[in-house]
Design a protein around this motif. Structure first.
Motif, PDB file in Angstrom:
ATOM      1  N   LEU A 106       0.805  -1.213   0.000  1.00 38.67           N
ATOM      2  CA  LEU A 106       0.000   0.000   0.000  1.00 38.67           C
ATOM      3  C   LEU A 106       0.843   1.270   0.000  1.00 38.67           C
ATOM      4  O   LEU A 106       0.316   2.367  -0.125  1.00 38.67           O
ATOM      5  N   ASN A 107       2.168   1.129   0.169  1.00 41.94           N
ATOM      6  CA  ASN A 107       3.072   2.285   0.102  1.00 41.94           C
ATOM      7  C   ASN A 107       3.528   2.532  -1.335  1.00 41.94           C
ATOM      8  O   ASN A 107       3.339   1.696  -2.216  1.00 41.94           O
ATOM      9  N   THR A 108       4.174   3.661  -1.544  1.00 41.46           N
ATOM     10  CA  THR A 108       4.662   4.013  -2.876  1.00 41.46           C
ATOM     11  C   THR A 108       5.864   3.167  -3.286  1.00 41.46           C
ATOM     12  O   THR A 108       6.027   2.830  -4.453  1.00 41.46           O
ATOM     13  N   TYR A 109       6.721   2.821  -2.333  1.00 37.07           N
ATOM     14  CA  TYR A 109       7.948   2.077  -2.651  1.00 37.07           C
ATOM     15  C   TYR A 109       7.630   0.736  -3.315  1.00 37.07           C
ATOM     16  O   TYR A 109       8.327   0.293  -4.222  1.00 37.07           O
ATOM     17  N   GLY A 110       6.569   0.088  -2.858  1.00 36.57           N
ATOM     18  CA  GLY A 110       6.163  -1.176  -3.462  1.00 36.57           C
ATOM     19  C   GLY A 110       6.968  -2.368  -2.972  1.00 36.57           C
ATOM     20  O   GLY A 110       7.983  -2.226  -2.293  1.00 36.57           O
ATOM     21  N   THR A 111       6.508  -3.568  -3.296  1.00 37.62           N
ATOM     22  CA  THR A 111       7.182  -4.797  -2.893  1.00 37.62           C
ATOM     23  C   THR A 111       7.218  -5.779  -4.061  1.00 37.62           C
ATOM     24  O   THR A 111       6.336  -5.797  -4.912  1.00 37.62           O
ATOM     25  N   ALA A 112       8.262  -6.612  -4.048  1.00 36.07           N
ATOM     26  CA  ALA A 112       8.385  -7.667  -5.061  1.00 36.07           C
ATOM     27  C   ALA A 112       7.649  -8.909  -4.554  1.00 36.07           C
ATOM     28  O   ALA A 112       8.247  -9.933  -4.232  1.00 36.07           O
ATOM     29  N   THR A 113       6.345  -8.810  -4.489  1.00 33.84           N
ATOM     30  CA  THR A 113       5.523  -9.845  -3.873  1.00 33.84           C
ATOM     31  C   THR A 113       5.662 -11.194  -4.564  1.00 33.84           C
ATOM     32  O   THR A 113       5.578 -12.243  -3.911  1.00 33.84           O
ATOM     33  N   LEU A 114       5.890 -11.201  -5.859  1.00 33.24           N
ATOM     34  CA  LEU A 114       5.930 -12.447  -6.630  1.00 33.24           C
ATOM     35  C   LEU A 114       7.348 -12.919  -6.925  1.00 33.24           C
ATOM     36  O   LEU A 114       7.535 -13.846  -7.713  1.00 33.24           O
ATOM     37  N   ALA A 115       8.348 -12.283  -6.320  1.00 31.05           N
ATOM     38  CA  ALA A 115       9.740 -12.708  -6.524  1.00 31.05           C
ATOM     39  C   ALA A 115       9.919 -14.153  -6.039  1.00 31.05           C
ATOM     40  O   ALA A 115       9.268 -14.572  -5.075  1.00 31.05           O
ATOM     41  N   PRO A 116      10.782 -14.924  -6.675  1.00 35.82           N
ATOM     42  CA  PRO A 116      11.666 -14.592  -7.796  1.00 35.82           C
ATOM     43  C   PRO A 116      11.030 -14.828  -9.171  1.00 35.82           C
ATOM     44  O   PRO A 116      11.704 -14.695 -10.180  1.00 35.82           O
ATOM     45  N   PHE A 117       9.740 -15.167  -9.188  1.00 31.73           N
ATOM     46  CA  PHE A 117       9.088 -15.481 -10.458  1.00 31.73           C
ATOM     47  C   PHE A 117       8.796 -14.232 -11.277  1.00 31.73           C
ATOM     48  O   PHE A 117       8.714 -14.281 -12.501  1.00 31.73           O
ATOM     49  N   SER A 118       8.639 -13.113 -10.590  1.00 29.49           N
ATOM     50  CA  SER A 118       8.439 -11.833 -11.260  1.00 29.49           C
ATOM     51  C   SER A 118       9.107 -10.753 -10.426  1.00 29.49           C
ATOM     52  O   SER A 118       9.005 -10.765  -9.190  1.00 29.49           O
ATOM     53  N   GLN A 119       9.800  -9.827 -11.083  1.00 31.88           N
ATOM     54  CA  GLN A 119      10.463  -8.727 -10.390  1.00 31.88           C
ATOM     55  C   GLN A 119       9.587  -7.479 -10.340  1.00 31.88           C
ATOM     56  O   GLN A 119      10.046  -6.416  -9.909  1.00 31.88           O
ATOM     57  N   ALA A 120       8.346  -7.601 -10.790  1.00 22.63           N
ATOM     58  CA  ALA A 120       7.422  -6.466 -10.736  1.00 22.63           C
ATOM     59  C   ALA A 120       7.213  -6.043  -9.284  1.00 22.63           C
ATOM     60  O   ALA A 120       7.029  -6.886  -8.398  1.00 22.63           O
ATOM     61  N   ARG A 121       7.255  -4.755  -9.053  1.00 23.30           N
ATOM     62  CA  ARG A 121       7.057  -4.230  -7.697  1.00 23.30           C
ATOM     63  C   ARG A 121       5.653  -3.669  -7.595  1.00 23.30           C
ATOM     64  O   ARG A 121       5.289  -2.728  -8.308  1.00 23.30           O
ATOM     65  N   LEU A 122       4.858  -4.265  -6.727  1.00 19.89           N
ATOM     66  CA  LEU A 122       3.464  -3.883  -6.583  1.00 19.89           C
ATOM     67  C   LEU A 122       3.342  -2.741  -5.580  1.00 19.89           C
ATOM     68  O   LEU A 122       3.860  -2.823  -4.463  1.00 19.89           O
ATOM     69  N   SER A 123       2.692  -1.673  -5.982  1.00 18.09           N
ATOM     70  CA  SER A 123       2.474  -0.542  -5.079  1.00 18.09           C
ATOM     71  C   SER A 123       1.134   0.106  -5.414  1.00 18.09           C
ATOM     72  O   SER A 123       0.855   0.408  -6.570  1.00 18.09           O
ATOM     73  N   PHE A 124       0.340   0.310  -4.361  1.00 14.75           N
ATOM     74  CA  PHE A 124      -0.979   0.892  -4.574  1.00 14.75           C
ATOM     75  C   PHE A 124      -1.030   2.365  -4.178  1.00 14.75           C
ATOM     76  O   PHE A 124      -1.997   3.058  -4.479  1.00 14.75           O
ATOM     77  N   ASP A 125      -0.002   2.860  -3.501  1.00 17.27           N
ATOM     78  CA  ASP A 125       0.110   4.286  -3.155  1.00 17.27           C
ATOM     79  C   ASP A 125      -1.107   4.795  -2.385  1.00 17.27           C
ATOM     80  O   ASP A 125      -1.622   5.884  -2.673  1.00 17.27           O
ATOM     81  N   ALA A 126      -1.568   4.036  -1.391  1.00 14.80           N
ATOM     82  CA  ALA A 126      -2.765   4.446  -0.653  1.00 14.80           C
ATOM     83  C   ALA A 126      -2.469   4.922   0.764  1.00 14.80           C
ATOM     84  O   ALA A 126      -3.289   5.619   1.359  1.00 14.80           O
ATOM     85  N   ILE A 127      -1.309   4.531   1.313  1.00 13.64           N
ATOM     86  CA  ILE A 127      -0.961   4.901   2.686  1.00 13.64           C
ATOM     87  C   ILE A 127       0.488   5.383   2.713  1.00 13.64           C
ATOM     88  O   ILE A 127       1.357   4.784   2.077  1.00 13.64           O
ATOM     89  N   GLY A 128       0.746   6.443   3.457  1.00  9.64           N
ATOM     90  CA  GLY A 128       2.102   6.954   3.588  1.00  9.64           C
ATOM     91  C   GLY A 128       2.988   5.998   4.366  1.00  9.64           C
ATOM     92  O   GLY A 128       2.501   5.106   5.066  1.00  9.64           O
TER      93      GLY A 128
END
Length: 331
Positions: A106-128
């Motif tokens: 939910l932060n801007t920095y995001g996380t690699a939730t699906l690593a190591p299968f995907s390096q996409a960083r998921l971020s929803f930018d909803a909470i500081g």
């Protein structure tokens, strides 16, 4: 999120899952498991800046890591306490670690939730990265919980209350993001600003004030929109200046750096000919500063085709004056 939020949420998770059986041990180990993904911060200084950006909130925040770390931590805890609750400790650890990782999305920095299968960083930018309206209530509830007698029903109710409040806060923050983006689109239309992409992210401290960045072909319009605003948003413009990267734009480090910013960046050449790239996704606490408000700043040097990137310290400008200006701007 900030470390204290993760600690309290992890402890509450432990209390909800296992406090009835083991008492305070559940709170303690829930807090440890809830903080475990952020241990990557210990090793990031050992890596060069661009690599460190992706290491933090990388594999340690992935779903796979949770399923690997949880049984290991469960086994360690059961050995320390010499009990037969390995499965229970594993479940507690798994839920606490996953809760940490999912909250960070939910932060801007995001996380690699699906690593190591995907390096996409998921971020929803909803909470500081820190929000007092989230942190303070759950800390108060945790203090009340600790004062309750061990194994009491009141403790478990307070644990569930903390988890329920966090879920409610996330829901309200998500709805607020949609509301702010709707206001932003209206404001941009009133200013006849055309754009191809729109980014909104809350500033630290509350969910009531947001940075909005609207991208066009050559740069970005940015401004701050609050829930209590009764005036039009003042937008400023910053050029991308991507041409300053000509000659090095295909370098692997540069490509990674731009990927980290999600394409929201500007490049600047200073008087001493030093080249700087700034991440535009994070708002400043100094609203009158339209030039030096960048939180993530990277100096780029080219030494005989050997690209080196160094990172300056974040420029949040937290002090009494900026906090006073912040609350004045919010309300």
């Amino acid at each position: 999120m900030d470390s204290l939020t993760h600690i309290v949420l992890g402890a509450a998770t432990g209390g909800a899952v296992l406090e009835k059986k083991v008492g305070n041990k559940a709170l303690f180990w829930g807090a440890i498991a809830g903080s475990l993904p952020d241990f990557d911060s210990i090793i990031t200084p050992l890596f060069e800046p661009v690599q460190a950006l992706f290491l933090h909130r990388g594999f340690s925040h992935s779903i796979l890591f949770a399923f690997i770390a949880a049984p290991l931590l469960g086994w360690i805890i059961s050995k320390i306490h010499k009990d037969k609750l390995f499965k229970h400790w594993t479940v507690l650890s798994l839920i606490s670690i996953l809760t940490h990782s999912l909250l960070d999305i939910l932060n801007t920095y995001g996380t690699a939730t699906l690593a190591p299968f995907s390096q996409a960083r998921l971020s929803f930018d909803a909470i500081g990265i820190i929000d007092f309206f989230l942190l303070v209530p759950i800390v108060v509830l945790m203090v009340l919980l600790i004062k309750k007698p061990k194994y009491s029903r009141g403790r478990r109710l307070l644990s569930y209350s903390i988890l329920g409040y966090v879920f409610l806060f996330i829901s309200m923050a998500t709805l607020n993001k949609l509301h702010i983006e709707s206001k932003a689109k209206e404001q941009l239309a009133q200013h006849s600003i055309e754009y191809s992409r729109l980014k909104s992210a809350p500033l630290p401290v509350t969910n009531f004030l947001w940075l909005v960045v609207a991208e066009d072909s050559s740069g970005y319009h940015f401004g701050y929109i609050g829930n209590f605003d009764k005036h039009d948003t003042e937008f400023h413009y910053v050029k991308r200046n991507a041409d300053l990267l000509d000659g090095i734009k295909n370098n692997e480090k540069i490509l990674k750096l731009i990927r980290f910013t999600d394409g929201y960046y500007t490049v600047n050449k200073k008087d001493d000919n030093s080249l700087w790239l700034y991440d535009l996704r994070y708002g400043s606490m100094a609203f009158k500063d339209t030039q030096g408000w960048y939180v993530f700043s990277f100096q780029i040097t080219d030494e005989d085709s050997n690209i080196k990137i160094s990172r300056a310290h974040p420029n949040r400008k937290f002090n009494f004056n900026t906090f006073a200006e912040y609350w004045k701007r919010v309300f």
